[in-house]
Design an enzyme around this catalytic site. Structure first.
Site, PDB file in Angstrom:
ATOM      1  N   ARG A  68     -44.077 -27.826   3.196  1.00  0.00           N
ATOM      2  CA  ARG A  68     -43.217 -28.663   2.369  1.00  0.00           C
ATOM      3  C   ARG A  68     -41.820 -28.608   2.995  1.00  0.00           C
ATOM      4  O   ARG A  68     -41.567 -27.873   3.934  1.00  0.00           O
ATOM      5  CB  ARG A  68     -43.239 -28.284   0.891  1.00  0.00           C
ATOM      6  CG  ARG A  68     -43.459 -26.867   0.520  1.00  0.00           C
ATOM      7  CD  ARG A  68     -42.341 -25.914   0.888  1.00  0.00           C
ATOM      8  NE  ARG A  68     -41.039 -26.419   0.518  1.00  0.00           N
ATOM      9  CZ  ARG A  68     -39.888 -26.046   1.039  1.00  0.00           C
ATOM     10  NH1 ARG A  68     -39.861 -25.144   2.018  1.00  0.00           N
ATOM     11  NH2 ARG A  68     -38.753 -26.548   0.656  1.00  0.00           N
TER      12      ARG A  68
ATOM     13  N   ASP B  11     -34.137 -35.195   0.752  1.00  0.00           N
ATOM     14  CA  ASP B  11     -35.461 -35.776   1.064  1.00  0.00           C
ATOM     15  C   ASP B  11     -35.350 -37.232   1.471  1.00  0.00           C
ATOM     16  O   ASP B  11     -36.204 -37.761   2.186  1.00  0.00           O
ATOM     17  CB  ASP B  11     -36.403 -35.623  -0.123  1.00  0.00           C
ATOM     18  CG  ASP B  11     -36.788 -34.165  -0.274  1.00  0.00           C
ATOM     19  OD1 ASP B  11     -36.031 -33.420  -0.920  1.00  0.00           O
ATOM     20  OD2 ASP B  11     -37.819 -33.761   0.303  1.00  0.00           O
TER      21      ASP B  11
END
Ligand code: MRU
Length: 319
Positions: A46, A208
């Protein structure tokens, strides 16, 4: 380098299973694009840049058309995934390109670290969120990379635990301890109190997806910290590579926000503390408006008070 989230073996990709940290160090071996997609979806790997690197290796393992769609469906928010798939699609030599994406990410993180370290005062107490370190990238990290690059300034880290997946408590605290970076763990709801008592000098987070106007999607709870930082007059920095910028999205309202399973909120690792059947929301990311961001630190520059106009020259050269 002490922490390796991804290890490329030529015919396989080994991923450090981040779900098991900090208790166990186990590598998951992926030999197909579908296995890599599952590993991304299930949070074995991740962090936006690491997801992009993993997806690139997924294509290198299985360079066929169907692989792109499988990998594109693994997680929706981090644009690095789609950036990496786009680069892989254009490349002739898929293996060389995946290796280049990985190697470049490490160099980019080091450049972000060097750019960001100039903003960090001597002895700063740095509050950070989620995990943005070597575990979330090809190495060094973005926001935590800035911390790493500034460590000779006698800095210390305040790591927020980052409910519900606990990337701060499990991963950032572990990474800091591995390297002897002074780190204090707090729960997310303690940040405002510490700021009000003047125990925080600045906040630095990763990203992100950064929209064309500088609005920044990052781990759920980031927006709350940005509001708190503004209230307390503290710098709020975002550290991210240009691969996290999405010029196609005008502002943060267009960022797809991943909704994750309810059991992450009702409990953790099999334990449940909420009543069975309670209604749950679990958005994994939120958007911090650009106006709350003191500066965005990328590999090419530090963009203070980011706006569409200020970001435009960087974004247009990043593709
Ligand atoms: O859900 P995750 O753990 O993938 O979310 C990670 C984050 O939000 C990070 O802050 C971001 O990806 C930047 S990592 C350098």
């Amino acid at each position: 380098m002490t922490v390796e989230a991804l290890r490329w073996k030529g015919d396989a990709l080994e991923l450090l299973d981040q779900r098991l940290l900090p208790d166990r160090i186990v590598y998951v071996t992926c030999r197909t694009a579908a296995e890599v997609a599952t590993a991304i979806h299930d949070m074995v790997v991740r962090g936006a840049p690491a997801i992009g690197c993993a997806a690139a290796f997924g294509i290198a393992l299985e360079p066929k058309e169907a692989s792109y769609a499988v990998l594109a469906q693994s997680r929706p928010t981090a644009v690095n995934l789609f950036w990496a798939l786009e680069r892989m699609r254009r490349a002739r030599d898929k293996r060389a390109e995946a290796e280049a994406i990985f190697t470049e990410d490490l160099a980019v993180c080091r450049a972000i670290g060097a750019n960001g370290a100039q903003l960090i005062p001597q002895g700063a107490r740095i509050l950070t969120y989620c995990n943005t370190g070597a575990l979330a990238t090809a190495g060094h990290g973005t926001a935590l990379g800035v911390v790493r690059s500034a460590r000779d300034k006698g800095i210390s880290v305040i790591a927020c635990e980052t409910r519900p997946f606990l990337q701060g408590a499990r991963l950032t605290a572990w990474e800091c301890m591995q390297e002897g970076i002074p780190c204090t763990l707090v729960t997310d709801n303690m940040a405002g109190h510490l700021m009000s008592r003047k125990e925080v000098d600045l906040v630095i987070v990763g990203a992100d997806r950064i929209a064309a106007n500088g609005d920044t999607a990052n781990k759920i709870g980031t927006y709350t910290l940005a509001v708190l930082a503004r209230r307390h007059g503290l710098p709020f920095y975002v550290a991210a590579p240009l691969s996290t910028f999405d010029a196609k999205i005008a502002d943060g309202s267009r960022v797809p926000i991943e909704e994750r399973p309810a059991d992450e909120v009702t409990g953790y690792r099999g334990a449940r503390w909420a009543p069975q059947g309670v209604a749950v929301r679990n958005p994994a990311f939120d958007v911090t408006p650009a106006e709350l961001i003191t500066a965005i630190i990328c590999e090419k520059a530090v963009i203070e008070a980011p706006t569409r106009e200020r970001l435009q020259p960087l974004i247009s050269t990043s593709a």
